[in-house]
Design an enzyme around this catalytic site. Structure first.
Site, PDB file in Angstrom:
ATOM      1  N   GLY A  76       0.782  -1.276   0.044  1.00  0.00           N
ATOM      2  CA  GLY A  76       0.010   0.119  -0.008  1.00  0.00           C
ATOM      3  C   GLY A  76       0.967   1.429  -0.046  1.00  0.00           C
TER       4      GLY A  76
ATOM      5  N   MET B 196      -0.008   9.382  10.985  1.00  0.00           N
ATOM      6  CA  MET B 196      -0.195   7.698  10.986  1.00  0.00           C
ATOM      7  C   MET B 196       1.074   7.241  10.460  1.00  0.00           C
ATOM      8  SD  MET B 196      -1.484   4.983  11.690  1.00  0.00           S
ATOM      9  CE  MET B 196      -0.029   3.924  11.636  1.00  0.00           C
TER      10      MET B 196
ATOM     11  N   GLY C 116       1.777   3.307  -2.153  1.00  0.00           N
ATOM     12  CA  GLY C 116       1.515   4.336  -3.236  1.00  0.00           C
ATOM     13  C   GLY C 116       0.440   5.197  -2.413  1.00  0.00           C
TER      14      GLY C 116
ATOM     15  N   ARG D 103      -1.248  10.603  19.826  1.00  0.00           N
ATOM     16  CA  ARG D 103      -2.282  11.393  20.037  1.00  0.00           C
ATOM     17  C   ARG D 103      -2.380  11.821  21.792  1.00  0.00           C
ATOM     18  NH1 ARG D 103      -6.216   8.687  15.978  1.00  0.00           N
ATOM     19  NH2 ARG D 103      -5.834  10.264  13.998  1.00  0.00           N
TER      20      ARG D 103
ATOM     21  N   HIS E  68      -8.655  -0.142  18.445  1.00  0.00           N
ATOM     22  CA  HIS E  68      -8.596   0.847  17.564  1.00  0.00           C
ATOM     23  C   HIS E  68      -9.523   1.494  17.044  1.00  0.00           C
ATOM     24  CE1 HIS E  68      -6.485   4.391  15.613  1.00  0.00           C
ATOM     25  NE2 HIS E  68      -6.881   3.783  14.335  1.00  0.00           N
TER      26      HIS E  68
ATOM     27  N   GLY F 139      -1.712   7.505   0.855  1.00  0.00           N
ATOM     28  CA  GLY F 139      -1.522   8.610   1.733  1.00  0.00           C
ATOM     29  C   GLY F 139      -0.580   8.187   2.754  1.00  0.00           C
TER      30      GLY F 139
ATOM     31  N   ASP G 195      -2.715   6.044  18.423  1.00  0.00           N
ATOM     32  CA  ASP G 195      -3.410   6.471  19.655  1.00  0.00           C
ATOM     33  C   ASP G 195      -2.666   6.977  20.917  1.00  0.00           C
ATOM     34  OD1 ASP G 195      -6.011   5.578  18.403  1.00  0.00           O
ATOM     35  OD2 ASP G 195      -5.430   3.690  18.790  1.00  0.00           O
TER      36      ASP G 195
HETATM   37  N1  LIG Z   1      -4.028   2.151  12.323  1.00  0.00           N
HETATM   38  C1  LIG Z   1      -4.360   3.321  12.446  1.00  0.00           C
HETATM   39  O1  LIG Z   1      -3.892   4.062  13.257  1.00  0.00           O
HETATM   40  C2  LIG Z   1      -4.807   3.910  11.040  1.00  0.00           C
HETATM   41  C3  LIG Z   1      -5.155   3.292  10.000  1.00  0.00           C
HETATM   42  N2  LIG Z   1      -5.523   3.870   8.787  1.00  0.00           N
HETATM   43  C4  LIG Z   1      -6.104   3.235   7.706  1.00  0.00           C
HETATM   44  O2  LIG Z   1      -4.752   3.005   6.822  1.00  0.00           O
HETATM   45  C5  LIG Z   1      -5.518   2.488   5.523  1.00  0.00           C
HETATM   46  C6  LIG Z   1      -5.014   3.459   4.363  1.00  0.00           C
HETATM   47  O3  LIG Z   1      -5.118   4.799   4.643  1.00  0.00           O
HETATM   48  P1  LIG Z   1      -4.453   5.829   3.405  1.00  0.00           P
HETATM   49  O4  LIG Z   1      -3.037   5.570   3.106  1.00  0.00           O
HETATM   50  O5  LIG Z   1      -5.047   7.074   3.770  1.00  0.00           O
HETATM   51  O6  LIG Z   1      -5.612   5.503   1.998  1.00  0.00           O
HETATM   52  P2  LIG Z   1      -5.149   5.785   0.577  1.00  0.00           P
HETATM   53  O7  LIG Z   1      -6.291   5.286  -0.204  1.00  0.00           O
HETATM   54  O8  LIG Z   1      -4.435   7.127   0.469  1.00  0.00           O
HETATM   55  O9  LIG Z   1      -3.836   4.642   0.321  1.00  0.00           O
HETATM   56  C7  LIG Z   1      -4.206   3.094   0.253  1.00  0.00           C
HETATM   57  C8  LIG Z   1      -3.411   2.471  -0.728  1.00  0.00           C
HETATM   58  O10 LIG Z   1      -3.850   1.141  -0.854  1.00  0.00           O
HETATM   59  C9  LIG Z   1      -3.707   0.853  -2.000  1.00  0.00           C
HETATM   60  N3  LIG Z   1      -4.128  -0.636  -2.232  1.00  0.00           N
HETATM   61  C10 LIG Z   1      -5.562  -0.923  -2.282  1.00  0.00           C
HETATM   62  N4  LIG Z   1      -5.791  -2.221  -2.374  1.00  0.00           N
HETATM   63  C11 LIG Z   1      -4.252  -2.681  -2.524  1.00  0.00           C
HETATM   64  C12 LIG Z   1      -4.090  -4.071  -2.686  1.00  0.00           C
HETATM   65  N5  LIG Z   1      -4.847  -5.197  -2.823  1.00  0.00           N
HETATM   66  N6  LIG Z   1      -2.663  -4.252  -2.378  1.00  0.00           N
HETATM   67  C13 LIG Z   1      -1.794  -3.374  -2.422  1.00  0.00           C
HETATM   68  N7  LIG Z   1      -2.272  -1.984  -2.220  1.00  0.00           N
HETATM   69  C14 LIG Z   1      -3.580  -1.916  -2.089  1.00  0.00           C
HETATM   70  C15 LIG Z   1      -4.179   1.879  -2.813  1.00  0.00           C
HETATM   71  O11 LIG Z   1      -3.739   1.845  -4.148  1.00  0.00           O
HETATM   72  C16 LIG Z   1      -3.732   3.148  -2.167  1.00  0.00           C
HETATM   73  O12 LIG Z   1      -2.370   3.491  -2.827  1.00  0.00           O
HETATM   74  C17 LIG Z   1      -6.914   2.972   5.596  1.00  0.00           C
HETATM   75  O13 LIG Z   1      -7.768   1.532   5.869  1.00  0.00           O
HETATM   76  C18 LIG Z   1      -7.074   3.903   6.949  1.00  0.00           C
HETATM   77  O14 LIG Z   1      -8.292   3.782   7.593  1.00  0.00           O
HETATM   78  C19 LIG Z   1      -5.251   5.383   8.666  1.00  0.00           C
HETATM   79  C20 LIG Z   1      -4.941   6.217   9.752  1.00  0.00           C
HETATM   80  C21 LIG Z   1      -4.569   5.553  11.006  1.00  0.00           C
HETATM   81  O1  LIG Z   2      -9.920   7.634  11.646  1.00  0.00           O
HETATM   82  C1  LIG Z   2      -9.454   6.991  10.767  1.00  0.00           C
HETATM   83  O2  LIG Z   2     -10.357   6.528   9.973  1.00  0.00           O
HETATM   84  C2  LIG Z   2      -7.965   6.670  10.471  1.00  0.00           C
HETATM   85  C3  LIG Z   2      -7.594   6.286  11.922  1.00  0.00           C
HETATM   86  O3  LIG Z   2      -7.775   5.143  12.128  1.00  0.00           O
HETATM   87  C4  LIG Z   2      -7.047   7.090  12.793  1.00  0.00           C
HETATM   88  O4  LIG Z   2      -6.768   8.215  12.498  1.00  0.00           O
HETATM   89  O5  LIG Z   2      -6.972   6.911  13.996  1.00  0.00           O
END
Ligand SMILES: NC(=O)C1=CN([C@@H]2O[C@H](COP(=O)(O)OP(=O)(O)OC[C@H]3O[C@@H](n4cnc5c(N)ncnc54)[C@H](O)[C@@H]3O)[C@@H](O)[C@H]2O)C=CC1
Ligand SMILES: O=C([O-])CC(=O)C(=O)O
Length: 338
Positions: A32, A251, A34, A176, A200, A36, A173
């Protein structure tokens, strides 16, 4: 006290990094890469001297991100892999970080992401099981409370599950909690360790402010607001981004911080303790077999799962609200793979 030492160890990774030059180094994959989170996370991992080789995979854009990040003048090598090269991306990898999947938009819960992200995470875990079955897997993709059980069950099905090697990344978490508490009491966040337990998402995020040095400094409405802000910090970012996604930069920082903690543990550093969502005995008697509490990281991954420690009546109320929701989230993840 335990949490104090633990979080202090995590607080200054760079200082520790530079004293670890003799350490074993490691090949790390970002699935993943590529996205955000994936892009800044890849940059931060390129800057971690404990990473020898960085393998960047995404269904879109990973070779470009890899070409860009590879120009950074640190020693590690970087390779990017397109959609059809997942197995190659995973060859020889010891640590796999997974931020693949869709993020929230305003009005959504993390659980609303389940339908899309569950299969993404399952398929990536199946590939890890096939190609690099002894890798440590760090799950960022939401809903973490369900995606971690999905990874565990997928590995179990493949006969390669080792509970010491699967982690839900709940570091944001903690980050923050430390930032918000430090802002209130005007302290240095790096010296304001906070233990956060549970899971989470919203009510499953349980900060244990009573275990901090500032327990008496925050009470009443200030305490209530602090807890809510930690539990719903993700929503704050989702709202501010107004449809453009959720937390990515903080993150990536948290993901790199946790990865560095794991690498230090794998390298034999003692006393690396931080909360992470793992297969845990703490509430297993209530049917909740994944839980985040302070975990000591060592050469095999999870070395020791510490109990949550003393809690106040208010924190017990938070825990009472956490457990049923967490139990349902875990069951949903397991059921998806079964
Ligand atoms: N654990 C935590 O504290 C947090 C978790 N997240 C989660 O992280 C995830 C990603 O968030 P973002 O990067 O903002 O999303 P994003 O949409 O910017 O990036 C996700 C990437 O995953 C790729 N992707 C989709 N399917 C795939 C596959 N089968 N194999 C490989 N890559 C694949 C997409 O092409 C994209 O580049 C979300 O589910 C979000 O909710 C976000 C913030 C905090
Ligand atoms: O809020 C969301 O969906 C992404 C996340 O897990 C966080 O920022 O803690």
């Amino acid at each position: 006290m335990l949490a104090h030492t633990a979080l202090r160890n995590l607080a200054s990774p760079s200082a520790r990094l530079f004293s670890s030059s003799a350490a074993r180094q490691t090949k790390v994959a970002v699935l993943g890469a590529g996205g955000g989170i994936g892009q800044p996370l890849s940059l931060l991992l390129k800057n971690d001297p404990l990473v020898t080789s960085l393998s960047l995979y995404d269904i879109r854009g990973a070779p470009g991100v890899a070409a860009d990040v590879s120009h950074v003048d640190t020693a590690s090598e970087v390779n990017g892999y397109p959609a059809d090269k997942l197995d190659q991306a995973l060859e020889g990898v010891e640590v796999v970080v997974i931020p693949a999947g869709v993020p929230r938009k305003p009005g959504m819960t993390r659980d609303d992401l389940f339908n899309t992200n569950a299969s993404i995470v399952r398929d990536l875990a199946a590939a890890v099981a096939r190609v690099s079955p002894s890798a440590h897997i760090l799950v960022i993709s939401n809903p973490v409370n369900s995606t971690v059980p999905i990874v565990a069950s997928t590995l179990e099905k493949a006969g390669v599950f080792d509970p010491r090697r699967v982690f839900g990344v709940t570091t944001l978490d903690v980050v923050r909690a430390q930032r918000f508490l430090a802002g209130l009491v005007e302290s240095d966040p790096a010296k304001t360790p906070v233990t956060v337990v549970g899971g989470h998402s919203g009510a499953t995020i349980v900060p244990l402010i009573s275990q901090t040095a500032y327990a008496k400094a925050v009470s009443g409405e200030v305490y209530e607001k602090l807890v809510k802000r930690i539990q719903f910090g993700g929503d704050e970012v989702v709202k501010a981004k107004d449809g453009a996604g959720s937390a990515t930069l903080s993150m990536a920082y948290a993901g790199a911080k946790f990865t560095n903690a794991l690498l230090r543990g794998l390298n034999g550093e003692k006393g690396v303790i931080t909360p992470t969502f793992v297969k845990s005995p703490l509430f297993a008697d209530q049917g909740i077999d994944f839980f985040s509490s302070p975990v000591e990281l060592g050469p095999n991954g999870v070395e020791k799962i510490h109990p949550i420690g003393p809690v106040t009546a208010e924190e017990q109320t938070l825990l009472d609200a956490c457990l049923p929701e967490l139990k349902a989230n875990i069951a949903k993840g397991k059921q998806f793979v079964a």
